[in-house]
Design a protein around this motif. Sequence first.
Motif, mmCIF file in Angstrom:
data_model
loop_
_atom_site.group_PDB
_atom_site.id
_atom_site.type_symbol
_atom_site.label_atom_id
_atom_site.label_comp_id
_atom_site.label_asym_id
_atom_site.label_seq_id
_atom_site.Cartn_x
_atom_site.Cartn_y
_atom_site.Cartn_z
ATOM 1 N N THR A 259 2.805 1.347 -1.991
ATOM 2 C CA THR A 259 3.105 -0.098 -1.583
ATOM 3 C C THR A 259 3.014 0.208 -0.019
ATOM 4 O O THR A 259 3.374 1.493 0.527
ATOM 5 C CB THR A 259 4.488 -0.780 -1.747
ATOM 6 O OG1 THR A 259 5.538 0.253 -1.321
ATOM 7 C CG2 THR A 259 4.553 -0.851 -3.379
ATOM 8 N N SER A 261 4.318 -1.657 4.335
ATOM 9 C CA SER A 261 4.658 -3.039 4.864
ATOM 10 C C SER A 261 4.040 -2.506 6.261
ATOM 11 O O SER A 261 3.562 -1.737 6.860
ATOM 12 C CB SER A 261 6.263 -2.705 4.983
ATOM 13 O OG SER A 261 6.665 -1.380 5.584
ATOM 14 N N GLN A 263 2.653 -5.383 9.950
ATOM 15 C CA GLN A 263 1.822 -6.781 10.308
ATOM 16 C C GLN A 263 0.277 -6.342 10.216
ATOM 17 O O GLN A 263 -0.246 -5.226 10.467
ATOM 18 C CB GLN A 263 2.320 -7.144 11.736
ATOM 19 C CG GLN A 263 3.741 -7.821 11.686
ATOM 20 C CD GLN A 263 4.086 -8.335 13.183
ATOM 21 O OE1 GLN A 263 3.142 -8.349 14.120
ATOM 22 N NE2 GLN A 263 5.089 -8.899 13.354
ATOM 23 N N LEU A 270 1.433 0.215 9.890
ATOM 24 C CA LEU A 270 1.508 -0.101 8.609
ATOM 25 C C LEU A 270 2.247 1.470 8.020
ATOM 26 O O LEU A 270 1.829 2.461 8.295
ATOM 27 C CB LEU A 270 0.241 -0.065 7.920
ATOM 28 C CG LEU A 270 -0.630 -1.515 8.580
ATOM 29 C CD1 LEU A 270 -1.862 -1.535 7.764
ATOM 30 C CD2 LEU A 270 0.081 -2.606 8.510
ATOM 31 N N ARG A 333 -1.438 -4.348 -2.451
ATOM 32 C CA ARG A 333 -1.678 -5.061 -1.403
ATOM 33 C C ARG A 333 -2.880 -4.976 -0.758
ATOM 34 O O ARG A 333 -3.476 -3.502 -0.342
ATOM 35 C CB ARG A 333 -0.305 -4.929 -0.532
ATOM 36 C CG ARG A 333 -0.523 -5.692 0.986
ATOM 37 C CD ARG A 333 0.429 -5.523 1.685
ATOM 38 N NE ARG A 333 0.199 -6.146 3.220
ATOM 39 C CZ ARG A 333 0.978 -5.854 4.178
ATOM 40 N NH1 ARG A 333 2.086 -5.023 4.246
ATOM 41 N NH2 ARG A 333 0.894 -6.487 5.196
ATOM 42 N N THR A 335 -4.833 -6.166 2.901
ATOM 43 C CA THR A 335 -4.514 -7.112 4.101
ATOM 44 C C THR A 335 -5.641 -8.228 4.190
ATOM 45 O O THR A 335 -6.632 -8.110 3.549
ATOM 46 C CB THR A 335 -4.290 -6.492 5.368
ATOM 47 O OG1 THR A 335 -5.635 -5.944 5.793
ATOM 48 C CG2 THR A 335 -3.543 -5.363 5.267
#
Length: 627
Positions: A259, A261, A263, A270, A333, A335
């Motif tokens: 995973t 995280s 923006q 990231l 995920r 982006t």
Amino acid sequence: MVGGLIVSAGVSAQAGSSLLCSGYASCKRAGYDHFGYETKQRTSYWRMYTGTNCTNYVAYRLITTNGMPNVRPKSGVGNARDWGTAMASVTDQTPTVGSVAWWGRTGNHVAYVEKVASPTEIIVSESNWGRTFDHRRITKSGSGWPDGFIHFADPDTTPAFSATPRPTFTGGETVGSRLSATTSAWKPGASFTYQWYADGKAISGASSATYTLAAGDLGKAVRVIVTGKKSGYPTKSLASTRITDAVTAGSFASTSRPTFSGQETVGSRLVASTPAWSPTAQVSYQWYADGKPIPGATSAVHTVDADQLGAKVRVLATATRPGYTSRTLASERLTGPVAPGGFTTTPRPELTGEESVGSTLTATTAPWSPEATLAHQWYADGKPIAGATSATYTLTAADRGKKVRVIVTGTRDGFTTRSLASVRITGPVAAGRFTTAPRPELTGEESVGSTLTATTAPWSGDAALAYQWYADGKPIVGATSATYTLTAADRGKKVRVIVTGTRDGFTTRSLASVRITGPVAAGRFTTAPRPEFTGAESVGSTLTATTAPWSPSARFTYQWYADGRAVRGATRTTYTLTAADRGKKVRVIVTGTRDGFTTRSLASVRITAGVTAKSAATSATTAPTDD
């Protein structure tokens, strides 16, 4: 000895001993063997007397139990008392199973040692002369202990396991699999230790009943060897019948997707993470933009750069472990298209410097975050100044009366460009001032014809310097260069120079020399050669005078002299000698004049000798002839 046979004394030492059984049958019932001698006692062994005879029985046992031939080892081995002496080289005080207990000094008897309980306690079997067969326990305390023990050929009495099953093991044949070994009970019971082997070589530390296959076993065949131990028994090792095939790479039992995280803008950070895998794995990362690997982006943290602007980013985690098949999983995920970054810190530029033509204004901008490339543009009355694009700007004449400021523009690949104006705007720019304006200095003589030179050290503000010379305070027409040659008109006057500095946009400034000449004196000829003349020194001859140039140039006049007195009317460069000059000495004087200069007269070095009468040659040329 009868018929070559040896007769044993047949006397057994009884002190310090206890009878365990007596007679073939009773000993058999009590669990003590006679080893077949009951049926063989009538046979002679080593040429001993048959029957219940100690030497024949012991020879029988040495042949049947110890494996010796039926040949007496030495001629002295006959009567029992002689055995130890004859076999002294193999006789000592240490009892062993299969050795011969010998009484030769304290008796005349031999017996066969069946058991050694301790160095001071033994059990023997014996056939006593004239009596019967028995088993007896003998202790060293008291009397009756053998005089020695003869070791003809002691048998190997080491006990052996009667049942020794091989070990077996279970488990998969891949790295990470657990192998478990078991061994059925041995007879008699033994304690077991294990050692695992890979391709025939012991695996360091793999010495328990279980073993987990490691990366070093990849491609190798593995088996186990069990070693059984029991006190009094020789150690024995047995290998498992099963040998694995070549061990194959392991597979991860538990895997998790990575995973991340952060923006989705240029400049953002990231951060990827991966839950623990089973077994533990070494995880490496590779970031992708639009499905293509980003060069160098191989850590858990990736800062999005301009190259990823508009792309969709995700991360792949690859788990590795020695001996295991590596596995790669992509993050769920992905982006959205990466957006341009925004500067988080953007200080305005600050201006320093004077607000006058020629002064330099300096723009200083604190660092932007993230780091930006900063460009500058200067403005006058709101309009960009052509070419004024550095962090400093020197105000020009064109800026006089205008208001000046700077705008800084920050750029960075992948970021939104931003421009900010300085808070400070100058007031109307004033005329410049020369900050350093040295007075001119004069050098040169103060006389007509001399050249005065004005020297002015550089002005700060890079001025254009113009000169004007003055005589008695009045400007001298045309005297506007840095040098001036004094003329006759300046004689008696006082001369100085004034320098004027000009520059576009600057206040003009004029400064006079500190030095003012005294009254200008008359000039002096610096070079004045004497006149020379040529011609014959006789009445009627013409003398001719010449004078080399004077410096500075002069106007010349001549006067001829005879005996030191001026000859009336003789003021030309030539003079024809007359009868009045006969017998006199003639010379010439030249007089040089120039406006503003002191007049100077110089006589010729040559003076004629006394002028002579007209020569015949001269007369001939001047008188009529009769022809």
